[in-house]
Design an enzyme around this catalytic site. Structure first.
Site, short mmCIF file in Angstrom:
data_model
loop_
_atom_site.label_atom_id
_atom_site.label_comp_id
_atom_site.label_asym_id
_atom_site.label_seq_id
_atom_site.Cartn_x
_atom_site.Cartn_y
_atom_site.Cartn_z
N ASP A 125 -70.97 -4.98 -16.71
CA ASP A 125 -70.67 -5.22 -18.12
C ASP A 125 -71.45 -6.38 -18.72
O ASP A 125 -71.85 -7.31 -18.02
CB ASP A 125 -69.18 -5.54 -18.30
N HIS A 159 -70.59 -0.89 -25.23
CA HIS A 159 -69.65 -2.01 -25.04
C HIS A 159 -69.48 -2.81 -26.33
O HIS A 159 -69.21 -4.01 -26.30
CB HIS A 159 -70.13 -2.90 -23.90
N HIS A 219 -68.24 -7.76 -28.79
CA HIS A 219 -67.41 -8.01 -27.61
C HIS A 219 -66.09 -8.68 -28.00
O HIS A 219 -65.67 -9.66 -27.40
CB HIS A 219 -68.16 -8.85 -26.57
N HIS A 233 -70.11 -7.81 -13.54
CA HIS A 233 -70.83 -8.24 -14.75
C HIS A 233 -72.27 -8.62 -14.43
O HIS A 233 -72.55 -9.26 -13.41
CB HIS A 233 -70.13 -9.45 -15.38
#
Length: 270
Positions: free
Chosen positions: A90, A141, A145, A237
């Protein structure tokens, strides 16, 4: 493994200043080039058997939204049978960490889903194209965020998802974008329906080692090894901060998965 056979560990990542950092990063990325400008007018996952943010038993939400073309349910299961693992990364792409992750995946003949932000994709289209060229998959995504987007109006959720999709599509040259992951797991029935109307399956996870908090490489590795019995989809991540520990953990985990008999797969799409 079905949803009824495990307990999810999806958590909300709302550390101090995190939302503000992403908002600033989004603003910087969006002011750089007209090619990636936003188009005007665009519009903790629960224990087994329970419901949580954005996860309900049926197709709920604003029925005025476009009709879904893929399943609106959050997916964590692998598309391949047997003993599998789905690596997801991510908050990138990041010019320091994403290439290192890609190198490791290539070395170990592994596959992964990269959940990229719109501004990150706009700033680093070459990395997005490399992700696709090397056989990995992309995931939307959002733009900023925002881990609180589940408390925001539907129009805001739609803009976050679809503006990011446009930016990712531009960066990738129109490569498939089969997944959407809400920041911090902040799904809603509406955000899932918006994503599904544009061909994106909402992507959850089973394994969360908390690597975004940089607890130490050993702790990340142990957490993944202990939690993988919950289900196949692993959250790690490659962006959003200093990711040396995450990359070091990935370097150790990839051969471990192979030694343990796991095959690398992707989450179900469609």
């Amino acid at each position: 493994m079905s949803n009824s056979q495990h307990t999810d560990t999806t958590s909300r990542r709302r550390g101090p200043g995190r939302a503000g950092w992403w908002s600033a990063a989004a603003a910087l990325a969006l002011t750089g080039a007209a090619a990636f400008a936003l188009l005007p007018g665009s519009a903790s996952v629960p224990a087994a058997g329970a419901t949580g943010p954005g996860e309900t038993g049926g197709d709920t939400g604003d029925q005025a939204l476009a009709r879904p073309v893929v399943d609106v349910a959050i997916v964590r299961e692998s598309e391949d049978p047997g003993k599998t693992v789905n690596i997801t990364l991510d908050d990138g792409p990041d010019p320091r960490w994403t290439p290192r992750a890609l190198d490791l995946l290539r070395t170990h003949r592994a596959r992964a889903v990269f959940c990229v932000t719109g501004p990150g994709a706009a700033a680093h289209p070459g990395l997005v194209q490399r992700i696709v060229a090397e056989g990995h998959r992309l995931c939307d995504h959002t733009v900023s965020h925002d881990t609180t987007m589940d408390s925001k109006p539907v129009a805001y959720q739609e803009k976050e998802i679809l503006d990011a999709k446009r930016m990712i599509d531009t960066a990738s040259g129109g490569a498939p974008l089969p997944y959407y992951r809400a920041p911090g797991g902040a799904f809603t029935p509406d955000s899932r329906r918006i994503a599904a109307a544009h061909g994106m399956r909402s992507l959850g996870w089973n394994v969360d080692p908390g690597d975004y908090e940089q607890p130490g490489t050993n702790r990340i590795v142990r957490a993944v090894q202990q939690q993988i019995t919950r289900g196949p989809t692993v959250l790690l991540h490659d962006g959003g901060g200093h990711r040396a520990q995450s990359i070091e953990a990935l370097e150790r985990l990839l051969p471990w998965f192979t030694e343990q008999g796991y095959a690398f797969s992707f989450p179900q799409a469609g």
